[in-house]
Design an enzyme around this catalytic site. Structure first.
Site, PDB file in Angstrom:
ATOM      1  N   ASP A 214       1.598  -0.790  12.025  1.00 55.93           N
ATOM      2  CA  ASP A 214       0.351  -1.131  11.572  1.00 55.93           C
ATOM      3  C   ASP A 214       0.250  -2.713  12.125  1.00 55.93           C
ATOM      4  OD1 ASP A 214      -0.283   1.249  10.284  1.00 55.93           O
ATOM      5  OD2 ASP A 214       0.553   0.435   8.334  1.00 55.93           O
TER       6      ASP A 214
ATOM      7  N   LYS B 273       0.856  -1.229  -0.030  1.00 58.90           N
ATOM      8  CA  LYS B 273      -0.132   0.109   0.138  1.00 58.90           C
ATOM      9  C   LYS B 273       0.939   1.139   0.031  1.00 58.90           C
ATOM     10  CE  LYS B 273      -2.826   1.124   3.656  1.00 58.90           C
ATOM     11  NZ  LYS B 273      -2.878   2.518   3.958  1.00 58.90           N
ATOM     12  N   SER B 274       1.942   1.245   0.855  1.00 57.48           N
ATOM     13  CA  SER B 274       2.576   2.440   1.028  1.00 57.48           C
ATOM     14  C   SER B 274       3.353   2.807  -0.224  1.00 57.48           C
ATOM     15  CB  SER B 274       3.788   2.084   1.960  1.00 57.48           C
ATOM     16  OG  SER B 274       3.096   2.453   3.509  1.00 57.48           O
TER      17      SER B 274
ATOM     18  N   LYS C 192      -5.107   6.271  14.254  1.00 53.09           N
ATOM     19  CA  LYS C 192      -5.194   5.661  13.042  1.00 53.09           C
ATOM     20  C   LYS C 192      -6.498   5.500  12.608  1.00 53.09           C
ATOM     21  CE  LYS C 192      -0.812   4.838  12.825  1.00 53.09           C
ATOM     22  NZ  LYS C 192       0.103   5.499  11.661  1.00 53.09           N
TER      23      LYS C 192
ATOM     24  N   ARG D 253      -7.140   2.202  17.539  1.00 51.72           N
ATOM     25  CA  ARG D 253      -6.621   0.852  17.479  1.00 51.72           C
ATOM     26  C   ARG D 253      -6.372   0.250  18.941  1.00 51.72           C
ATOM     27  NH1 ARG D 253      -3.569   0.726  11.711  1.00 51.72           N
ATOM     28  NH2 ARG D 253      -5.585   0.932  10.473  1.00 51.72           N
TER      29      ARG D 253
ATOM     30  N   GLY E 229      -4.930   8.595   5.171  1.00 52.20           N
ATOM     31  CA  GLY E 229      -4.100   9.594   5.888  1.00 52.20           C
ATOM     32  C   GLY E 229      -2.942   9.644   4.820  1.00 52.20           C
TER      33      GLY E 229
HETATM   34  C1  S3P Z   1       2.408   5.051   6.098  1.00 57.44           C
HETATM   35  C2  S3P Z   1       2.805   5.430   7.378  1.00 57.44           C
HETATM   36  C3  S3P Z   1       2.245   4.866   8.598  1.00 57.44           C
HETATM   37  C4  S3P Z   1       1.309   3.872   8.458  1.00 57.44           C
HETATM   38  C5  S3P Z   1       0.355   4.072   7.470  1.00 57.44           C
HETATM   39  C6  S3P Z   1       1.024   4.074   5.888  1.00 57.44           C
HETATM   40  C7  S3P Z   1       2.751   5.346   4.864  1.00 57.44           C
HETATM   41  O1  S3P Z   1       1.304   6.000   9.359  1.00 57.44           O
HETATM   42  O2  S3P Z   1       0.393   3.548   9.904  1.00 57.44           O
HETATM   43  O3  S3P Z   1      -0.538   2.873   7.091  1.00 57.44           O
HETATM   44  O4  S3P Z   1       2.555   5.026   4.037  1.00 57.44           O
HETATM   45  O5  S3P Z   1       3.699   6.258   5.064  1.00 57.44           O
HETATM   46  P1  S3P Z   1       2.570   7.075  10.241  1.00 57.44           P
HETATM   47  O6  S3P Z   1       3.709   7.388   9.288  1.00 57.44           O
HETATM   48  O7  S3P Z   1       1.482   8.161  10.434  1.00 57.44           O
HETATM   49  O8  S3P Z   1       2.843   6.293  11.269  1.00 57.44           O
END
Ligand code: S3P
Length: 426
Positions: A310, A21-22, A337, A341, A92
């Site tokens: 996560d 996903k990232s 989140k 959670r 987010g």
């Molecule tokens: C993500 C960073 C994480 C993670 C989110 C995806 C990203 O959040 O929890 O699911 O893709 O950069 P944080 O960077 O706010 O901890």
């Protein structure tokens, strides 16, 4: 609502999880700032990444191909001002990284989100973006919607109070279009995909410990295959490690060390975890095998948390099957989140008979306990739905799970693969 019952037969399975996903979010979002055609193979096509796609399209990026295997994107010579508010939905990553991109777009970008995203803290990006000279408006207390008037802005040095890859990435993306370098210092290392990708795309970035310095400049688009998501793979790894006689190989999964803390912890808790690296492109990836039931209680805190952020709720589930007290601390970020959670994990596991005491920043879990059937609610959170489904595989009696459709956020195929694995077990 779905009704789930225990899996009683041994499992020996291989599973291919969807693209990370990232990395998919970044591939899509970076198409808006890179010159040329950005191509992602094995991209994650899910609600969250579709929000990033909608954002870059609103800024003028053309989708040349969007098949299940391949996504090809090209930016216009000049990004255009979005004509309507962009809905980041539940994501987010879209909102925070998108704000960093919007800082360099002439004109106004309005970012909205669903009820969950509209409750999540945005001051952590609003304040530093304002320090760079970007005009950012929000609701009171720094909540979405955000309105960003982009254009010329300064650089600067920013010391973050939370280890957040989303915040770090937002500032680095804004840095690409700034007048001077941007330096970001984190309290602990969070996932580093943005840094790696900017480097691979010809950007100038220097990393030293917890500090990253980016010199403004252009990026060249690139093509890459997105490895499987270790955060999705973690549900299968946990499913293998909460019971005897289960072996699961997660195939072609991202091995970036800033993402695999959960798998290292599984080994510490007594499971057998074997790594087979296949390639380093675009980041290390390979096949990981998990077998053998966890049994050691552990304490997890500090710098280990961001490397499994996560997956931390799954640690609480595993702990219910270990003898003794497992303590998780320093995970207060879990409260902001997609759901709170810490609270929701506690509610789900306690409803199933676990002894879980909630702390402000984690839990104390006393094990081992036999889990039993219950009615539980994912509360709109994809990872809470999958956690409950994994827990149900060892519960006596029926688990009635509400809100299971939240898995469409990151893993639309989850329940299909879950049913197939259960039905194919020997
Ligand atoms: C993500 C960073 C994480 C993670 C989110 C995806 C990203 O959040 O929890 O699911 O893709 O950069 P944080 O960077 O706010 O901890």
């Amino acid at each position: 609502m779905v009704e789930l019952t225990a899996w009683t037969r041994p499992i020996e399975a291989r599973i291919a999880v969807p693209g990370d996903k990232s990395l998919t979010h970044r591939g899509i979002l970076f198409s808006a700032i890179a010159e040329g055609e950005m191509v992602l193979e094995h991209w994650l096509d899910a609600a969250d990444t579709r929000a990033s796609l909608a954002l870059v399209q609103a800024l003028g990026v053309e989708v040349r191909e969007a098949s299940p295997e391949r996504l090809a994107l090209v930016r216009p010579p000049r990004l255009r001002e979005a004509t309507a508010p962009v809905n980041c939905a539940n994501s987010g990553t879209t909102m925070r990284l998108g704000a960093g991109i919007a800082a360099g777009v002439d004109g106004l970008t309005i970012l909205t989100g669903d009820t969950s995203l509209s409750r999540r803290p945005m001051a952590r990006i609003i304040d530093p973006l304002r320090t760079m000279g970007v005009t950012v408006l929000s609701r009171q207390s720094g909540l979405a919607p955000l309105a960003i008037a982009g254009g010329q802005h300064r650089g600067g040095t920013f010391t973050l109070s939370v280890a957040s890859a989303q915040v770090k990435s937002s500032l680095l993306l804004a840095g690409l279009t700034a007048e001077e370098p941007v330096r970001v210092i984190e309290p602990a290392l969070s996932r580093d995909h943005t840094e790696r990708l900017i480097e691979a795309m010809g950007g100038r970035i220097e990393r030293q410990g917890l500090s990253v310095t980016l010199t403004p400049g252009r990026l060249d688009a690139m093509a890459f295959r997105v490895p499987g998501d270790p955060s999705s793979g973690a549900f299968w790894a946990a499913l293998a490690a909460i019971s005897e006689n289960r072996q699961i190989v997660v195939e072609s999964m991202l091995f970036n060390p800033t993402r695999t803390g959960f798998y290292r912890l599984l080994a510490q808790m007594g499971a057998v975890v074997q790594w087979e690296t296949v390639s380093d492109m675009p980041e290390p990836w390979g096949h990981v095998t998990v077998r053998g039931k966890v049994h050691h209680a552990v304490t997890v805190e500090g710098e280990d948390i961001p490397q499994m952020i996560d997956e931390v709720p799954l640690v609480a589930l595993l702990a219910t099957q270990c003898a003794g007290q497992t303590i998780v601390r320093g995970a207060e970020e879990l409260r902001v989140k997609e759901s709170d959670r810490i609270r929701v994990t506690g509610e789900i596991l306690r409803a199933m008979g676990a002894q879980v005491e909630e702390l402000p920043d984690g839990w104390i879990v006393e094990g081992p306990t036999r889990l039993h059937g219950a009615e539980v609610d994912a509360q709109g959170d994809h990872r809470m739905a999958m956690l409950a489904a994994v827990a149900a595989t060892i519960a006596d009696g029926v688990v009635r799970l509400r809100g299971e459709d939240a898995v469409s956020i990151s893993y639309p195929e989850f329940f299909g693969q879950y049913g197939a694995m259960r039905d194919n077990s020997t």
